[in-house]
Design a protein around this motif. Structure first.
Motif, PDB file in Angstrom:
ATOM      1  N   TYR A  55       0.777  -1.089   0.030  1.00  0.00           N
ATOM      2  CA  TYR A  55       0.202   0.201   0.259  1.00  0.00           C
ATOM      3  C   TYR A  55       0.875   1.340   0.052  1.00  0.00           C
ATOM      4  CZ  TYR A  55      -3.578   3.304   1.327  1.00  0.00           C
ATOM      5  OH  TYR A  55      -4.297   4.485   1.520  1.00  0.00           O
ATOM      6  N   VAL A  56       1.957   1.466   0.826  1.00  0.00           N
ATOM      7  CA  VAL A  56       2.570   2.368   1.033  1.00  0.00           C
ATOM      8  C   VAL A  56       3.626   2.735  -0.209  1.00  0.00           C
ATOM      9  CG1 VAL A  56       4.532   3.567   2.086  1.00  0.00           C
ATOM     10  CG2 VAL A  56       2.859   2.289   3.330  1.00  0.00           C
ATOM     11  N   PRO A  57       3.928   1.899  -1.116  1.00  0.00           N
ATOM     12  CA  PRO A  57       4.686   2.179  -2.474  1.00  0.00           C
ATOM     13  C   PRO A  57       3.762   2.625  -3.235  1.00  0.00           C
ATOM     14  CG  PRO A  57       5.619   0.202  -1.499  1.00  0.00           C
ATOM     15  CD  PRO A  57       4.270   0.594  -0.579  1.00  0.00           C
ATOM     16  N   LEU A  58       2.354   1.989  -3.190  1.00  0.00           N
ATOM     17  CA  LEU A  58       1.321   2.689  -4.109  1.00  0.00           C
ATOM     18  C   LEU A  58       0.945   3.855  -3.941  1.00  0.00           C
ATOM     19  CD1 LEU A  58      -0.940  -0.390  -4.539  1.00  0.00           C
ATOM     20  CD2 LEU A  58       0.500   0.275  -6.258  1.00  0.00           C
ATOM     21  N   ARG A  59       1.050   4.318  -2.799  1.00  0.00           N
ATOM     22  CA  ARG A  59       0.688   5.757  -2.261  1.00  0.00           C
ATOM     23  C   ARG A  59       1.508   6.864  -2.897  1.00  0.00           C
ATOM     24  NH1 ARG A  59      -0.145   7.245   3.654  1.00  0.00           N
ATOM     25  NH2 ARG A  59      -0.279   9.158   2.582  1.00  0.00           N
ATOM     26  N   LEU A  60       3.135   6.502  -2.774  1.00  0.00           N
ATOM     27  CA  LEU A  60       3.949   7.234  -2.950  1.00  0.00           C
ATOM     28  C   LEU A  60       3.966   7.355  -4.375  1.00  0.00           C
ATOM     29  CD1 LEU A  60       6.951   6.204  -0.651  1.00  0.00           C
ATOM     30  CD2 LEU A  60       5.170   7.844  -0.183  1.00  0.00           C
ATOM     31  N   ILE A  61       4.080   6.215  -5.359  1.00  0.00           N
ATOM     32  CA  ILE A  61       3.962   6.237  -6.747  1.00  0.00           C
ATOM     33  C   ILE A  61       2.724   7.344  -7.557  1.00  0.00           C
ATOM     34  CG2 ILE A  61       3.611   5.140  -8.786  1.00  0.00           C
ATOM     35  CD1 ILE A  61       5.005   2.774  -7.377  1.00  0.00           C
ATOM     36  N   ALA A  62       1.446   6.965  -6.680  1.00  0.00           N
ATOM     37  CA  ALA A  62       0.268   7.691  -7.055  1.00  0.00           C
ATOM     38  C   ALA A  62       0.113   9.204  -6.673  1.00  0.00           C
ATOM     39  CB  ALA A  62      -1.033   7.288  -6.210  1.00  0.00           C
ATOM     40  N   MET A  63       0.958   9.748  -5.877  1.00  0.00           N
ATOM     41  CA  MET A  63       1.213  11.041  -5.419  1.00  0.00           C
ATOM     42  C   MET A  63       2.178  11.636  -6.357  1.00  0.00           C
ATOM     43  SD  MET A  63      -0.619  12.232  -3.239  1.00  0.00           S
ATOM     44  CE  MET A  63       0.118  13.675  -2.881  1.00  0.00           C
ATOM     45  N   TRP A  64       3.547  11.289  -6.523  1.00  0.00           N
ATOM     46  CA  TRP A  64       4.459  11.787  -6.926  1.00  0.00           C
ATOM     47  C   TRP A  64       4.704  11.665  -8.404  1.00  0.00           C
ATOM     48  CZ3 TRP A  64       4.725  11.469  -1.796  1.00  0.00           C
ATOM     49  CH2 TRP A  64       5.037  12.445  -0.961  1.00  0.00           C
ATOM     50  N   VAL A  65       4.732  10.520  -9.008  1.00  0.00           N
ATOM     51  CA  VAL A  65       4.747  10.120 -10.420  1.00  0.00           C
ATOM     52  C   VAL A  65       4.065  10.927 -11.529  1.00  0.00           C
ATOM     53  CG1 VAL A  65       4.804   8.371 -12.296  1.00  0.00           C
ATOM     54  CG2 VAL A  65       5.829   7.858 -10.143  1.00  0.00           C
ATOM     55  N   PRO A  66       2.749  11.255 -11.308  1.00  0.00           N
ATOM     56  CA  PRO A  66       2.000  12.131 -12.110  1.00  0.00           C
ATOM     57  C   PRO A  66       2.643  13.660 -12.203  1.00  0.00           C
ATOM     58  CG  PRO A  66       0.674  10.774 -10.779  1.00  0.00           C
ATOM     59  CD  PRO A  66       1.976  10.595 -10.221  1.00  0.00           C
ATOM     60  N   TRP A  67       3.082  14.026 -11.154  1.00  0.00           N
ATOM     61  CA  TRP A  67       3.815  15.233 -11.262  1.00  0.00           C
ATOM     62  C   TRP A  67       5.015  15.281 -12.089  1.00  0.00           C
ATOM     63  CZ3 TRP A  67       2.609  20.035  -9.090  1.00  0.00           C
ATOM     64  CH2 TRP A  67       1.506  20.085  -8.238  1.00  0.00           C
ATOM     65  N   ILE A  68       5.722  14.299 -12.123  1.00  0.00           N
ATOM     66  CA  ILE A  68       6.696  13.935 -12.955  1.00  0.00           C
ATOM     67  C   ILE A  68       6.178  14.171 -14.621  1.00  0.00           C
ATOM     68  CG2 ILE A  68       8.547  12.443 -14.083  1.00  0.00           C
ATOM     69  CD1 ILE A  68       8.988  11.481 -11.247  1.00  0.00           C
ATOM     70  N   VAL A  69       5.077  13.578 -14.625  1.00  0.00           N
ATOM     71  CA  VAL A  69       4.583  13.706 -16.126  1.00  0.00           C
ATOM     72  C   VAL A  69       3.947  15.235 -16.449  1.00  0.00           C
ATOM     73  CG1 VAL A  69       2.694  12.996 -17.548  1.00  0.00           C
ATOM     74  CG2 VAL A  69       3.863  11.550 -16.064  1.00  0.00           C
ATOM     75  N   TYR A  70       3.203  15.845 -15.336  1.00  0.00           N
ATOM     76  CA  TYR A  70       2.862  17.043 -15.370  1.00  0.00           C
ATOM     77  C   TYR A  70       3.855  18.194 -15.723  1.00  0.00           C
ATOM     78  CZ  TYR A  70      -1.221  15.434 -12.892  1.00  0.00           C
ATOM     79  OH  TYR A  70      -2.274  14.825 -12.626  1.00  0.00           O
ATOM     80  N   VAL A 118      10.000   8.159 -15.654  1.00  0.00           N
ATOM     81  CA  VAL A 118       8.919   8.065 -14.807  1.00  0.00           C
ATOM     82  C   VAL A 118       8.979   6.439 -14.400  1.00  0.00           C
ATOM     83  CG1 VAL A 118       6.611   7.062 -15.146  1.00  0.00           C
ATOM     84  CG2 VAL A 118       7.141   9.331 -16.116  1.00  0.00           C
ATOM     85  N   VAL A 119       9.757   5.471 -15.231  1.00  0.00           N
ATOM     86  CA  VAL A 119       9.980   4.203 -14.704  1.00  0.00           C
ATOM     87  C   VAL A 119      10.979   4.103 -13.542  1.00  0.00           C
ATOM     88  CG1 VAL A 119      10.737   1.878 -15.344  1.00  0.00           C
ATOM     89  CG2 VAL A 119       9.259   2.962 -16.732  1.00  0.00           C
ATOM     90  N   VAL A 120      12.209   4.756 -13.772  1.00  0.00           N
ATOM     91  CA  VAL A 120      13.124   4.856 -12.695  1.00  0.00           C
ATOM     92  C   VAL A 120      12.599   5.619 -11.406  1.00  0.00           C
ATOM     93  CG1 VAL A 120      15.219   6.077 -12.021  1.00  0.00           C
ATOM     94  CG2 VAL A 120      14.886   4.959 -14.245  1.00  0.00           C
ATOM     95  N   ALA A 121      11.806   6.727 -11.498  1.00  0.00           N
ATOM     96  CA  ALA A 121      11.328   7.226 -10.183  1.00  0.00           C
ATOM     97  C   ALA A 121      10.556   6.423  -9.522  1.00  0.00           C
ATOM     98  CB  ALA A 121      10.690   8.738 -10.837  1.00  0.00           C
ATOM     99  N   SER A 122       9.351   5.712 -10.306  1.00  0.00           N
ATOM    100  CA  SER A 122       8.478   4.739  -9.702  1.00  0.00           C
ATOM    101  C   SER A 122       9.348   3.670  -8.797  1.00  0.00           C
ATOM    102  CB  SER A 122       7.708   3.976 -10.892  1.00  0.00           C
ATOM    103  OG  SER A 122       6.942   4.911 -11.368  1.00  0.00           O
ATOM    104  N   VAL A 123      10.511   3.219  -9.591  1.00  0.00           N
ATOM    105  CA  VAL A 123      10.993   1.978  -8.642  1.00  0.00           C
ATOM    106  C   VAL A 123      11.582   2.666  -7.579  1.00  0.00           C
ATOM    107  CG1 VAL A 123      13.161   0.564  -9.015  1.00  0.00           C
ATOM    108  CG2 VAL A 123      11.619   0.664 -10.952  1.00  0.00           C
ATOM    109  N   VAL A 124      12.155   3.858  -7.539  1.00  0.00           N
ATOM    110  CA  VAL A 124      12.922   4.262  -6.300  1.00  0.00           C
ATOM    111  C   VAL A 124      11.831   4.806  -5.263  1.00  0.00           C
ATOM    112  CG1 VAL A 124      14.094   6.310  -5.406  1.00  0.00           C
ATOM    113  CG2 VAL A 124      14.941   5.576  -7.627  1.00  0.00           C
ATOM    114  N   LEU A 125      10.768   5.179  -5.681  1.00  0.00           N
ATOM    115  CA  LEU A 125       9.673   5.540  -4.642  1.00  0.00           C
ATOM    116  C   LEU A 125       9.305   4.051  -4.162  1.00  0.00           C
ATOM    117  CD1 LEU A 125       7.533   8.262  -6.708  1.00  0.00           C
ATOM    118  CD2 LEU A 125       8.954   8.431  -4.467  1.00  0.00           C
ATOM    119  N   ALA A 126       8.923   3.165  -4.974  1.00  0.00           N
ATOM    120  CA  ALA A 126       8.598   1.717  -4.319  1.00  0.00           C
ATOM    121  C   ALA A 126       9.576   1.384  -3.536  1.00  0.00           C
ATOM    122  CB  ALA A 126       8.334   0.566  -5.546  1.00  0.00           C
ATOM    123  N   GLY A 127      10.618   1.454  -3.595  1.00  0.00           N
ATOM    124  CA  GLY A 127      11.731   0.957  -2.872  1.00  0.00           C
ATOM    125  C   GLY A 127      11.791   1.804  -1.338  1.00  0.00           C
ATOM    126  N   ILE A 128      11.490   3.212  -1.512  1.00  0.00           N
ATOM    127  CA  ILE A 128      11.459   3.746  -0.492  1.00  0.00           C
ATOM    128  C   ILE A 128      10.164   3.653   0.466  1.00  0.00           C
ATOM    129  CG2 ILE A 128      10.955   6.244   0.589  1.00  0.00           C
ATOM    130  CD1 ILE A 128      12.922   7.208  -1.653  1.00  0.00           C
TER     131      ILE A 128
END
Length: 593
Positions: free
Chosen positions: A54-69, A84-94
């Motif tokens: 759940y927590v990795p999904l939260r972080l990805i949902a919050m910040w990855v769209p901003w990378i696209v915007y 986007v892929v690299v950032a998603s992997v890093v956020l998922a790890g955190i």
């Protein structure tokens, strides 16, 4: 064609429409993802049991769209997708580490979503901002080390765009709420019901934010104008703060440093001052070539940074020497390290007077990478503050630097995550430590006690109610020993306020009888409130009721201290509704005396 008319070619218009479509599509996906996470979040849902998902999904949902915007229009499609892929992997790890570390309990975080606390949100926001600037400029110029001028422009553009977008989203919601209130005037609640629905609220907020970011992206001249106004205004604050800091440092030469250390918040204030100085230095930096006074104050502020950082590090070191490392002190030390990078870099730049501006730029870029490295270390297994704090505190306890009675057991559970819980479980059973029996008892109470719940809860395990703290009425009556028992006492889990306060507040116990004369209980005043305490069938004392009213008033406190307490029947009967008892409390319009 009239003067001032802007001509947009067909290819440019098509390109803008594509960018808008990408941003709006991303916003819809983000809104629906946040809605799903909202519905899945909470203490009785799968999210609490599956935090590592759940927590990795939260972080990805919050910040990855901003990378696209912020990346659309600034980066080509392929580099953007890779980022986007690299950032998603890093956020998922955190996020995985944040969940796996087993933070005790849990909290309703930002946007009503269950999970990690605010410190992680702040750290990721800062890291995402820096990373976005570096990646955009690296891909745009095709080299790892981009020009500082481009970094400066991109950073301020993203900063202004983000601020405007957040402001627009806030005003958007103000307009919706205003409209809902207008319809409520005519007894129509459909709009209010709509905006309260999460399925509307999350996508609407994302769409509003994406729209604002798109239209600010289409007006670069406006962004540059806003940036210039902000820089000009803040540049004028640099002489003020630099002069204040100079006066502070001069006065500090003539006063004992104990005054500074005695405040107990010197480090945080000194680091905040250094951080604001860095911001104002950079606000004035771009015009320093054309302004000698700006160069002079930039030099003064840069020199002042080092003593501020040294004093802050000294303050943290003193507290660590007295009480050991805590998570807050580890974060403070990390911030001090980052500020030292700024201070040292600026000092070296001033030493190279002929090329000082280029050296300033290098110092800012190097420190940006240092900030990213620090954040990744603190929010990963490498330097997790909870793990480091637990290891240090355990070493202090086992070495005898702190005795068992003074050790803060609940902090291990509150801030030490899974390492803290493991340490307390070990301490509750170990025999290879001084005063082992006392350590075992206190560690066990910290594991079970309610005082350990919550990040900022106070440690109540060291307080105990004793007969000497309680004045009993009527005269001649005494409370039984079981009332004070650690197992069966009324306050065995958490001592009342009168037992925890340093001052003169006294506990008072008054024996009272029920209206039918069949039961006797104790009316207990703890200095703030009044409670009914009585034994149950097993002989354990428990709180069975509370006296409603203003027991905290000074006049009431004085009467309680003097034993001037009278009992009289309630003027109104209780109301029974569906098995629930409602007590009528008279309204008081007079002020508390």
């Amino acid at each position: 064609m009239g003067q001032g008319t802007t001509v947009t070619s067909a290819p440019d218009a098509a390109r803008d429409r594509r960018r808008l479509a990408v941003r709006l599509g991303t916003a819809i996906v983000q809104g629906l993802a946040l809605y799903f996470l909202f519905k899945s979040g909470g203490p009785k849902t799968w999210s609490l049991a599956e935090q590592q998902i759940y927590v990795p999904l939260r972080l990805i949902a919050m910040w990855v769209p901003w990378i696209v915007y912020l990346g659309v229009g600034q980066m080509r499609a392929r580099p953007l997708v890779i980022w986007v892929v690299v950032a998603s992997v890093v956020l998922a790890g955190i996020g995985y580490h944040e969940a796996a570390r087993g933070r005790f309990g849990g909290s309703m975080g930002l946007f009503g979503l269950w999970g990690p606390d605010t410190s992680l949100w702040i750290a990721i926001s800062l890291a995402a901002f820096i990373s976005q600037v570096l990646v955009i400029d690296t891909t745009a110029e095709g080299r790892f080390v981009s020009s500082y001028e481009r970094h400066f422009d991109t950073a301020w553009k993203i900063g202004v765009q983000t601020s405007v977008a957040i402001l627009f989203a806030g005003i958007f919601w103000m307009v919706l709420i205003l409209g809902a209130k207008l319809f409520q005037l005519i007894k129509l609640d459909f709009l209010l019901d709509l905006i309260k629905e999460p399925l509307f609220a999350y996508p609407a907020s994302s769409l509003a934010t994406a729209t604002a970011l798109h239209f600010t992206d289409m007006q670069p001249s406006v962004i540059r104008g806003i940036r210039q106004i902000i820089l000009t205004l803040f540049a004028w604050l640099l002489p003020l703060l630099a002069s204040i800091v100079l006066a502070f440092l001069v006065v500090l030469l003539f006063v004992p440093l104990d005054r500074l250390w005695g405040t107990r918040f010197a480090a945080s204030l000194l680091l905040s001052s250094a951080l604001i100085l860095v911001f104002l230095i950079n606000a004035a930096f771009q015009d320093a070539r054309q302004s000698r006074w700006k160069f002079a104050f930039i030099g003064l502020a840069s020199i002042e940074l080092m003593p501020l950082v040294i004093l802050a590090a000294w303050a943290v070191g003193l507290r660590v020497g007295q009480y050991g490392w805590t998570t807050d002190r580890i974060f403070a030390a990390a911030v001090a390290g980052v500020m030292f990078c700024y201070a040292a870099g600026y000092a070296l730049a001033l030493a190279r007077r002929s090329a000082w501006q280029r050296s300033f730029e290098t110092a800012n870029v190097v420190t940006a990478y240092a900030v990213l490295a620090t954040i990744l270390a603190l929010f990963s297994p490498l330097a997790d503050p909870g793990r480091l704090m637990v290891a240090d505190q355990l070493a202090r306890l086992k070495s005898g630097k702190v005795d068992a009675a003074a050790f803060d057991y609940s902090t291990l559970l509150r801030d030490g995550a899974r390492w803290g819980r493991t340490a307390l479980e070990e301490l509750s059973q170990t025999k290879d430590i001084a005063d082992a029996e006392n350590v075992n008892e206190r560690a066990l109470r910290a594991l079970k006690g309610p005082a350990a719940v919550g990040r900022h809860a106070r440690d109540l395990t060291g307080f105990k109610l004793t007969p000497e703290m309680v004045e009993v009425s009527p005269a001649g009556r005494t409370l039984p020993d079981s009332f004070f028992s650690a197992d069966a006492g009324a306050f065995s889990k958490a001592a009342p306020a009168c037992a925890r306060d340093n001052a003169n507040r006294r506990c008072r116990a008054i024996f009272v009888a029920s209206s039918d004369g069949q039961r006797e209980a104790v009316l207990f005043f703890d200095g703030w409130s009044a409670r009914i305490v009585e034994p149950n069938a097993e002989g354990r004392w428990e709180v069975t009721g509370s006296a409603q009213g203003r027991a905290f008033c000074k006049s009431a406190q004085a009467a309680i201290a003097a034993g001037e307490v009278a009992l009289e029947p309630h003027p109104w009967p209780d109301v029974i509704v569906g098995g629930e008892r409602l007590t009528i409390v008279p309204t008081r319009k007079d002020k508390c005396q």
